[in-house]
Scaffold this motif. Structure first.
Motif: not given
Length: 75
Positions: A43-48, A51-52, A61-62, A68-70
């Motif tokens: 859905r979204k990725v934070a500016p930095l 989280p995603v 779910l954030s 998320a990489d795992q």
């Protein structure tokens, strides 16, 4: 093509194929509904970048980028 969940772009969907990491992290993700075979949508990725936010099983779910990489998904 298998990639990690953090590599998805907003509004892209994929199917979870496996969950890596230590046993406690894997268990926590599975308790939250991230299981092999489930469809997830970024859905979204934070500016930095952390989280995603993903959508799965009709809820949001954030996750931290490291979590998320795992998670390995197939587009």
């Amino acid at each position: 093509m298998e990639i990690s969940l953090k590599e998805l772009k907003p509004n892209e969907s994929a199917i979870v194929t496996s969950i890596g990491g230590s046993a406690p992290v894997r268990r926590r993700l599975m308790d939250m509904g991230v299981t092999p075979g489930v469809k997830v949508t970024m859905r979204k990725v934070a500016p930095l970048g952390d989280p995603v936010q993903i959508n799965l099983r009709s809820y949001e779910l954030s996750l931290r980028k490291a979590e998320a990489d795992q998670i390995i998904v197939t587009k």
